[in-house]
Scaffold this active site. Sequence first.
Site, PDB file in Angstrom:
ATOM      1  N   ILE A  16       5.466   2.868  -8.762  1.00  8.82           N
ATOM      2  CA  ILE A  16       6.997   2.969  -9.253  1.00  8.82           C
ATOM      3  C   ILE A  16       7.009   1.678  -9.828  1.00  8.82           C
ATOM      4  O   ILE A  16       8.022   1.336  -8.863  1.00  8.82           O
ATOM      5  CB  ILE A  16       7.852   3.707  -8.984  1.00  8.82           C
ATOM      6  CG1 ILE A  16       7.220   5.441  -8.887  1.00  8.82           C
ATOM      7  CG2 ILE A  16       8.954   3.508  -9.802  1.00  8.82           C
ATOM      8  CD1 ILE A  16       9.127   6.160  -8.367  1.00  8.82           C
ATOM      9  N   THR A  66      -6.030  -0.528   3.102  1.00 10.93           N
ATOM     10  CA  THR A  66      -6.332   0.071   2.403  1.00 10.93           C
ATOM     11  C   THR A  66      -5.702   0.210   0.402  1.00 10.93           C
ATOM     12  O   THR A  66      -6.890  -0.038   0.035  1.00 10.93           O
ATOM     13  CB  THR A  66      -5.998   1.230   2.622  1.00 10.93           C
ATOM     14  OG1 THR A  66      -5.880   1.956   3.484  1.00 10.93           O
ATOM     15  CG2 THR A  66      -5.605   2.265   1.199  1.00 10.93           C
ATOM     16  N   LYS A  98      13.492  -0.147   1.684  1.00 11.07           N
ATOM     17  CA  LYS A  98      13.681  -0.814   0.164  1.00 11.07           C
ATOM     18  C   LYS A  98      15.257  -0.080  -0.060  1.00 11.07           C
ATOM     19  O   LYS A  98      15.200  -1.386  -1.206  1.00 11.07           O
ATOM     20  CB  LYS A  98      12.964   1.045  -0.715  1.00 11.07           C
ATOM     21  CG  LYS A  98      12.228   0.742   0.328  1.00 11.07           C
ATOM     22  CD  LYS A  98      10.927   2.047   0.354  1.00 11.07           C
ATOM     23  CE  LYS A  98       9.547   2.224   0.863  1.00 11.07           C
ATOM     24  NZ  LYS A  98       9.035   3.476   0.900  1.00 11.07           N
ATOM     25  N   ASP A 108      12.072   3.328   7.255  1.00 10.81           N
ATOM     26  CA  ASP A 108      11.226   2.234   6.006  1.00 10.81           C
ATOM     27  C   ASP A 108      12.266   2.990   4.539  1.00 10.81           C
ATOM     28  O   ASP A 108      11.388   1.853   4.069  1.00 10.81           O
ATOM     29  CB  ASP A 108       9.727   3.498   5.302  1.00 10.81           C
ATOM     30  CG  ASP A 108       9.258   3.238   4.885  1.00 10.81           C
ATOM     31  OD1 ASP A 108       8.743   2.374   4.479  1.00 10.81           O
ATOM     32  OD2 ASP A 108       9.591   3.609   3.249  1.00 10.81           O
ATOM     33  N   PHE A 159      -7.905  -6.272   4.257  1.00  7.53           N
ATOM     34  CA  PHE A 159      -8.010  -6.143   3.316  1.00  7.53           C
ATOM     35  C   PHE A 159      -8.658  -4.882   3.726  1.00  7.53           C
ATOM     36  O   PHE A 159      -9.655  -4.190   3.635  1.00  7.53           O
ATOM     37  CB  PHE A 159     -10.036  -6.957   3.651  1.00  7.53           C
ATOM     38  CG  PHE A 159     -11.148  -6.376   2.433  1.00  7.53           C
ATOM     39  CD1 PHE A 159     -10.620  -6.609   1.072  1.00  7.53           C
ATOM     40  CD2 PHE A 159     -11.865  -5.179   3.069  1.00  7.53           C
ATOM     41  CE1 PHE A 159     -11.310  -6.850  -0.038  1.00  7.53           C
ATOM     42  CE2 PHE A 159     -12.840  -5.371   1.344  1.00  7.53           C
ATOM     43  CZ  PHE A 159     -12.311  -5.441   0.036  1.00  7.53           C
ATOM     44  N   GLY A 178       5.981   2.113  -4.411  1.00  6.28           N
ATOM     45  CA  GLY A 178       4.373   1.270  -4.605  1.00  6.28           C
ATOM     46  C   GLY A 178       4.243   1.602  -5.355  1.00  6.28           C
ATOM     47  O   GLY A 178       4.222   0.282  -6.528  1.00  6.28           O
ATOM     48  N   GLU A 221       2.485   8.044  10.801  1.00  6.32           N
ATOM     49  CA  GLU A 221       1.913   7.350  12.194  1.00  6.32           C
ATOM     50  C   GLU A 221       1.925   8.341  13.675  1.00  6.32           C
ATOM     51  O   GLU A 221       2.950   9.776  13.891  1.00  6.32           O
ATOM     52  CB  GLU A 221       2.363   6.329  12.175  1.00  6.32           C
ATOM     53  CG  GLU A 221       1.612   5.125  11.052  1.00  6.32           C
ATOM     54  CD  GLU A 221       2.914   4.084  11.360  1.00  6.32           C
ATOM     55  OE1 GLU A 221       1.886   3.348  11.567  1.00  6.32           O
ATOM     56  OE2 GLU A 221       3.217   3.746   9.795  1.00  6.32           O
TER      57      GLU A 221
END
Lengths: 428, 428
Positions: free
Chosen positions: B137, B12, B206, B202, B10, B135, B191
Site C-alpha cells: 500500500i 523473498t 508501523k 510489528d 536475496f 507492504g 513464525e
Amino acid sequence: MSIKIGLLGFGTVASGMPFLLKENKDKITAASGTKLEIAKVLVKDDDEKKRLLAAGNDFNFVTNVDDILSDDNIAIVVELMGRIEPAKTFITKALEAGKHVVSANKDLIAMHGKELIRLAQDKGVAFYYEAAVAGGIPILRTLANSLTSDKVTRILGVLNGTSNFMMTKMVDEGWTYEAALKKAQELGYAESDPTNDVEGIDAAYKAVILSQFGFGMTIDFDQVVHQGISSITPDDVAMAQQLGYVIKLVGSVEETPSGIFAEVSPTFLPKSHPLASVNDVMNAVFVESIGIGESMYYGPGAGQKPTATSVVADVIRIARRIKDGNVGKRFNEFIRETKIAHPDDVKSHYYFAINTADEKGKMLCLAEIFNSEDISFEQVLQQKANGEQARVVIITHSVSKSQLVNVTEKLQAVADFKLLNTFKVLGE
Amino acid sequence: MSIKIGLLGFGTVASGMPFLLKENKDKITAASGTKLEIAKVLVKDDDEKKRLLAAGNDFNFVTNVDDILSDDNIAIVVELMGRIEPAKTFITKALEAGKHVVSANKDLIAMHGKELIRLAQDKGVAFYYEAAVAGGIPILRTLANSLTSDKVTRILGVLNGTSNFMMTKMVDEGWTYEAALKKAQELGYAESDPTNDVEGIDAAYKAVILSQFGFGMTIDFDQVVHQGISSITPDDVAMAQQLGYVIKLVGSVEETPSGIFAEVSPTFLPKSHPLASVNDVMNAVFVESIGIGESMYYGPGAGQKPTATSVVADVIRIARRIKDGNVGKRFNEFIRETKIAHPDDVKSHYYFAINTADEKGKMLCLAEIFNSEDISFEQVLQQKANGEQARVVIITHSVSKSQLVNVTEKLQAVADFKLLNTFKVLGE
C-alpha cells in the site's frame, strides 16, 4: 516571497480553498516552500453574498478574466467553474499566458484534455487535475507516482457518488430507482436533470482519465461504453442478493491482448469484494496489477473540502516544482500508443434476466441458444413470475463482447423470450 | 546511461525485484528517465540455490558488503535483510559512502530511523522506505505527497497481516486464538515465535513511522502502547458480534490538544466501518482528516511482489530525482515538534467483560464504581455464565486513559469482580 493564485469561479469547491489555506497554513507553506496566496477571484457578479463568503480574506473579486490572465504576479490559475465553456477558453488563455493551471473539471479534461495537455507541454507549464477523478481520493497522483513500478491490468471504480447513493438505497433498503432518484434530488445529490450521474456519463469521463494514468493510453470519451442504472429493477436487486452479489454502477478499464477497453455499467459484485461495501456517496477505485495484486483507494468522491484538498495538493506540488525548477513535468508521464481492444478479447461473466412463457421446452430452447454461442452457465434460477410467465435468471461463465452481441440478438429474435436485463458480473 | 543498484539480501522480497524490473521494463525506464540495473547482490553464501533463483539475470553475487559499498558505479543500495544488525551498520556505511538507500526494514526504521534520516540529510542523499509500512500500500508517499494540503486528525490501521488473518478466522469462523495461530503457522504467515505479530509489536513499529508522515512527529517505539490479540476469547468475539462490532487488531495514531498518542490494541469496529471488512492477510490504513474527511488505502501488507513493487517505486523516485537534480529531498518533509498527549486527553469508548457472583446488588456495585469515575454506559448486557457466576458486558461512552486506569484499579480491588478483558471500541 509568495506564489499568487487566481481562482476562476467561487462556487462550493472554490470557497473551500481559503478555509484549507488558512486552517492548514503552516503545513502547506512548509510543503510548498513558499506562502500561497489567493490574489483574485473571477465571478460573474461581484455581489453581496459572495462578499460575505469571502469575508476575512485578502483577495479581490474580478468580473473580467483578463484581470487575472494579464496579471504577471499570478503564477497559478485554478479553474473551478465546471462545464466546457467558458472554462476551456479561459484555461487555454491561461496556459498561453504561461500560467500553471489546476482544474477539477472532469468533463473538460475527458473531452479536451489532450489538446490542453499538449498546450501546457508546449508552454513548459504545469496542468494538474487530481480532483477531476473521485474528488478527495488521491488516485491520479498514486497511479502516477507509486504505481510507476507496477503494471496495472484492470481498474474498477465506484466513481459517481450520486448513483452510488441511489444504488445503496436500492440494494440495502429495496427502494425503486424512482424513489432513490427522488431522495437523491431532495438531498441535493442529483440535479433536476440527473442524466450525467445516473446514465454513467460522469463515470465515463473519469474512466477516460483513469485510462491515461493507469494504462498510458488516451481513450476517447465516445469509446467508453456506458450503461446507467435506470433500468435496474427491484427484481434484479433481489436476484443479485439471492445469488451472492451486490449491484453497483462500476466504471472499468482493462487491458486485453489487443488493447484497452473502458466501460461503465451496472455490475454484480461478489458480496466479499472490497467495492461491494463502498456505500452511500463514497467512491472507491480498485486496482488490479501484477505487482501489488489488489489495492483499493476509498474516500469521498465530491464535496467542498475533499475536492478543495485535492486542488490544493496540486497547487502545492506546482509551487514546490517552481521552487525546485522542474515545474514543466507532466502530471501523467506514462504514455503508450493507444490501442482499443477487439470485442473478442473483452470478457466477463454476465447476468441475464429473461421472461418466458411457462411452457414445456422453453428451458431447452434457452440452453440451445446459449450453447450455440459456446456460452456456459454458472448459475441458473427459474422462478414462477406473474400469470403464465416464468422468469429465468442466468449467470454465465466467461463471455466475450462478440458472444454477448450474438446471443442477445438470438434471444431477441425468439418471440417467446423477453430479455429483461443483462448486466456484467464480476467473477470471484 | 543506467543507474546501478546494489541489493543487500536475496530473500523473498529481493528476489521479486528482478521480475518486476524485467516484466515492467519500459514503464520503469520511462518513469526513471534511465535504465535501472541490479549490479550486485550481497548474500551470506553464494550457493547453487541462489544461482538458480538468479538465472537469466546479469548481476553478480558478492559475500562481502564492501564490494558494493566501495563500488562507485552503484548509486542506490536496497536493504532487504531485515532485523537490526547488520542492516543498520550496512545502511549507515552506504549513506556515509554517499549512496542513496531504499529499505523495507520497519523494525530498524522505527527504532533507529531518526539517526539514519539525519545521516542521509547530512550526506545529501535519499533514504526512502515506502515498503516498511503496509507492504504494497503506497501509504507513506500518499501522506507525504497528496495529504500535504490536509490536516490528519487520526490514523487507524489494520497493519499486521498475520494477526488479521487470525482475527478473521476467530471472527468469521469462531476459531480460538490457539487454533488460528496453529493455522497461521502452518500456512507460513506466523513464525514459530509469533510474538512480534500477535502482540502488536510489528504494528507498533508501523505506527511509529505513520506518526512521522501523518503528524510530523517522531514518537519513540517505547511510547507506543501495544496490546496483542492472545487474550481475546471466543466469548469476546461473540459479544462483539451481538453488539454490532467486529474485533480487529488496530494501530491508531491520533492528535489531541496536548499532543499525539499512538497505540496498538484489539478494537471493536462497528460492522459498517470500512476497516471492519478488511479480512485475511490484507492491510488497510484509514485516515481521518479535516479536508478529505475519511479515506482508506487498502492492499496486501506483505508478500514478495507487493513489497518489491513499493521498493522499486522508491528506486524509480530516486533515479528520477537524480536526473532532476533534487535527490537530497527527505522522504517525509512534514516535521513538527513532537508532543505526547496527556492521558486525560486520550479518549475512547471501551468494552469491559466482567465476571461476578450472581448475587443481588452486584450490578448496583458495578454501576457505582463506574459512576465514581464519571463513566457512563452506552450498552450493558448481563448473561448467566457458568455455575454461580454472571457475566456482565459493558460498552461505555467516552473514557479517558486516566479514567480507564482508575476504574480498572477499582474493579480489580473488589474481590467479587473478575475483570476478564478491556478493549477499545470505535464510536460510530
